[in-house]
Design an enzyme around this catalytic site. Structure first.
Site, short mmCIF file in Angstrom:
data_model
loop_
_atom_site.label_atom_id
_atom_site.label_comp_id
_atom_site.label_asym_id
_atom_site.label_seq_id
_atom_site.Cartn_x
_atom_site.Cartn_y
_atom_site.Cartn_z
N LYS A 80 0.89 -1.20 -0.05
CA LYS A 80 -0.03 -0.07 0.05
C LYS A 80 0.96 1.13 0.09
O LYS A 80 1.98 1.01 0.81
CB LYS A 80 -0.83 -0.03 1.27
CG LYS A 80 -1.80 1.08 1.37
CD LYS A 80 -2.80 1.01 2.50
CE LYS A 80 -3.84 2.27 2.48
NZ LYS A 80 -4.63 2.01 3.87
N SER A 155 -9.60 2.17 2.97
CA SER A 155 -8.80 2.90 1.91
C SER A 155 -7.70 2.05 1.25
O SER A 155 -7.20 2.29 0.31
CB SER A 155 -8.02 4.01 2.89
OG SER A 155 -6.98 3.31 3.89
N SER A 179 -9.81 -0.47 7.22
CA SER A 179 -9.35 -0.27 5.88
C SER A 179 -8.77 -1.59 5.23
O SER A 179 -8.22 -1.49 4.01
CB SER A 179 -8.31 0.80 5.55
OG SER A 179 -9.07 2.10 5.43
N1 GLN Z 1 -13.02 4.53 6.38
C1 GLN Z 1 -12.51 5.00 7.49
C2 GLN Z 1 -12.14 6.47 7.19
O1 GLN Z 1 -12.20 6.79 6.30
C3 GLN Z 1 -11.32 4.16 7.70
C4 GLN Z 1 -10.00 4.47 6.95
C5 GLN Z 1 -8.95 3.63 7.37
O2 GLN Z 1 -9.17 2.48 8.15
N2 GLN Z 1 -7.69 3.97 6.98
O3 GLN Z 1 -11.19 6.85 8.18
#
Ligand code: GLN
Length: 498
Positions: A80, A155, A179
């Site tokens: 990532k 994400s 995420s």
């Molecule tokens: N969807 C969540 C956010 O927007 C989690 C994102 C994540 O785990 N990086 O913060």
């Protein structure tokens, strides 16, 4: 005899083929690089460097030739784009870091490289890991290989899309509020977020430091176990929240009670708690149907289902969306065009330079969170929002401990719906926040959680089963998921044409 395509092999199978020298790492690397090239329109990757990857593969082949049999030696993977890498650019999905080149590798990256894993490139993600659909990437959206009009989740959307489309055997992801689990669920792959502190955060571009956690994304629990064994472990000198616990070989957990997993009821004695709040009206019917039939399968394997309660589940959304932006506003202050990041070409004075550099470098969602975070931390609002959220965060963690007095593992859906259409939630950030309902609470508590492919819902889209464990019980989660995967084949289904 026809050889199965290299991209259909699991990490475990590929590692075995490499160790028997039936396939070389260079051959495997070239195969995946050509798939990445052919499937560029999926938007899974932000950067590749074929020469760098092949150099790493040659080094792995030399080790293999010399008799080195380190478990993951020569297996390719991709990272990532929030893990900093010396050999590849690192953008965190943001224009702010458009030309950034790290002078060092993140601990997770260097640990996997030391095992001889080959990096295929950097994977698309939401900007600074903020989002649930990968549509907040400043570069391009990633697409779901099951239906390219839909999001792969976020994400870690690029990681999920790449694994599901078999462009890589495995990938790294990060999970701050879901995420790893949510994109794994939406693309039909397996992912685990370990206990907070289990993997080093050193070299991970920070979003919300008290929540950020790295973990593997692959097709099976067995592969995740192999990967996590190489990623996790103490890094006390470089990450002050790293857990002082020795590295674990998670593969040893996959054999239930030394019985080789062949017992009729391998999960006998395991109590699985079902929080009433995870099975309410907020979850769509297709997801519930798939999750319930997965639970019935776990029962067949000997597990007992018990009802538990996590009464503050709903509050995890406002609590998370106060704490995460608060920490983000502080972490992102370093991107000012001086210490780090993009600097505007034209400005009148110092303040104007900060203002223009940050406005140009950050996208809308990141800007929104910096504003929310700054607001909740400001004098006069700190007690009402930030401090209150921290208090509820503690209560949420306590609720989990009460639930774990009645069960060993907690199960439920990962996401209330299957993957939605790209753009569908783009103009409505709150709709996107609400979709995080089942992943946020365990993140706030710092607990390990995973997503396991459990069937299909609306539009033939994948549905994941979430398993949440108590602290440090990654092995138990992986072994439960592994037993489930030995009895089902959801994790082996693949998108058409892949
Ligand atoms: N969807 C969540 C956010 O927007 C989690 C994102 C994540 O785990 N990086 O913060």
């Amino acid at each position: 005899m026809s050889r199965p395509d290299l991209h259909d092999l699991s990490v475990a199978q590929l590692a075995a083929r490499l160790a028997s020298r039936d396939v070389s790492s260079v051959e495997a690397t070239q195969h995946f690089l050509s798939r990445i090239r052919q499937n560029d329109s999926l938007g899974a990757f932000l950067a590749t460097d074929e020469e760098k990857s092949l150099t790493q593969a040659k080094a792995a082949d030399a080790r293999l030739a010399a008799g080195d049999r380190t478990p993951l030696l020569g297996v390719p993977l991709a990272h990532k784009d929030v893990f900093v890498t010396r050999d590849f650019p690192t953008t965190a999905g943001s224009k702010m870091l458009a030309n950034y080149r790290s002078p060092f590798d993140a601990t997770v990256v260097s640990q996997l490289a030391a095992q001889g894993m080959v990096t295929l490139g950097k994977l698309n993600c939401d900007e600074f890991a903020m989002g649930s659909g990968n549509d907040n990437s400043a570069y391009r959206p990633a697409k779901n290989p099951w239906d390219t009009e839909r999001v792969p989740g976020g994400s870690s959307g690029g990681s999920a899309a790449a694994v599901a489309a078999r462009l890589v055997p495995a990938a790294t992801g990060t999970d701050t509020g879901g995420s790893i689990r949510q994109p794994a669920s939406l693309t039909g792959i397996t992912g685990i977020k370990p206990t907070y502190g289990r993997c080093s955060r050193y070299g991970m571009v920070a979003f919300a430091s008290s929540l950020d956690q790295a973990g593997p994304m692959a097709r099976s629990a067995e592969d995740c176990a192999l990967l996590l064994s190489g990623m996790a472990g103490p890094d006390l000198d470089r990450d002050s929240t790293s857990l002082d616990m020795p590295a674990v070989d998670y593969a040893t957990f996959l054999i239930a009670d030394g019985a080789g997993g062949t017992r009729a009821e391998p999960l006998k004695g395991l109590r699985i708690g079902l929080p009433t709040q995870f099975f309410g009206a907020g979850c769509s019917a297709d997801v519930l149907t798939a999750v319930r039939s997965a639970l019935a399968e776990l029962e067949k394997l000997g597990a007992t289902l018990v009802d538990v309660s996590l009464p503050l589940t709903e509050l995890s959304i406002p609590v998370y969306y106060v704490i995460a932006p608060a920490e983000a506003s502080s972490n992102l202050s370093r991107f000012d065009g001086v210490r780090y990041g993009h600097r505007a070409a034209k400005y009148t004075d110092l303040n104007d330079m900060y203002k223009k550099s940050r406005s140009e470098g950050f996208g809308d969602e990141v800007t929104r969170r910096i504003m929310i975070g700054t607001y909740v931390l400001s004098h006069g609002y700190y007690d009402a929002y930030y401090l209150k959220a921290q208090k509820i965060r503690r209560l949420i963690a306590e609720d989990f401990q009460k639930a774990f007095s009645q069960c060993d593992i907690i199960a439920g859906p990962v996401s209330p719906t299957v993957a939605w259409k790209i753009g569908e939630k783009s103009d409505d950030p709150v709709a996107s926040y609400l979709a995080d309902i089942y992943t946020l609470s365990s993140s706030l508590a710092g607990l390990p959680g995973m997503s396991v492919p459990a069937g299909f819902g609306e539009g033939g889209m994948p549905v994941g089963l979430q398993l949440i464990g108590n602290y440090f019980r990654e092995g138990q989660l992986l072994s439960t998921a592994h037993q489930f995967q030995m009895a089902t084949d959801w994790h082996q289904r693949k998108p058409q044409g892949m």
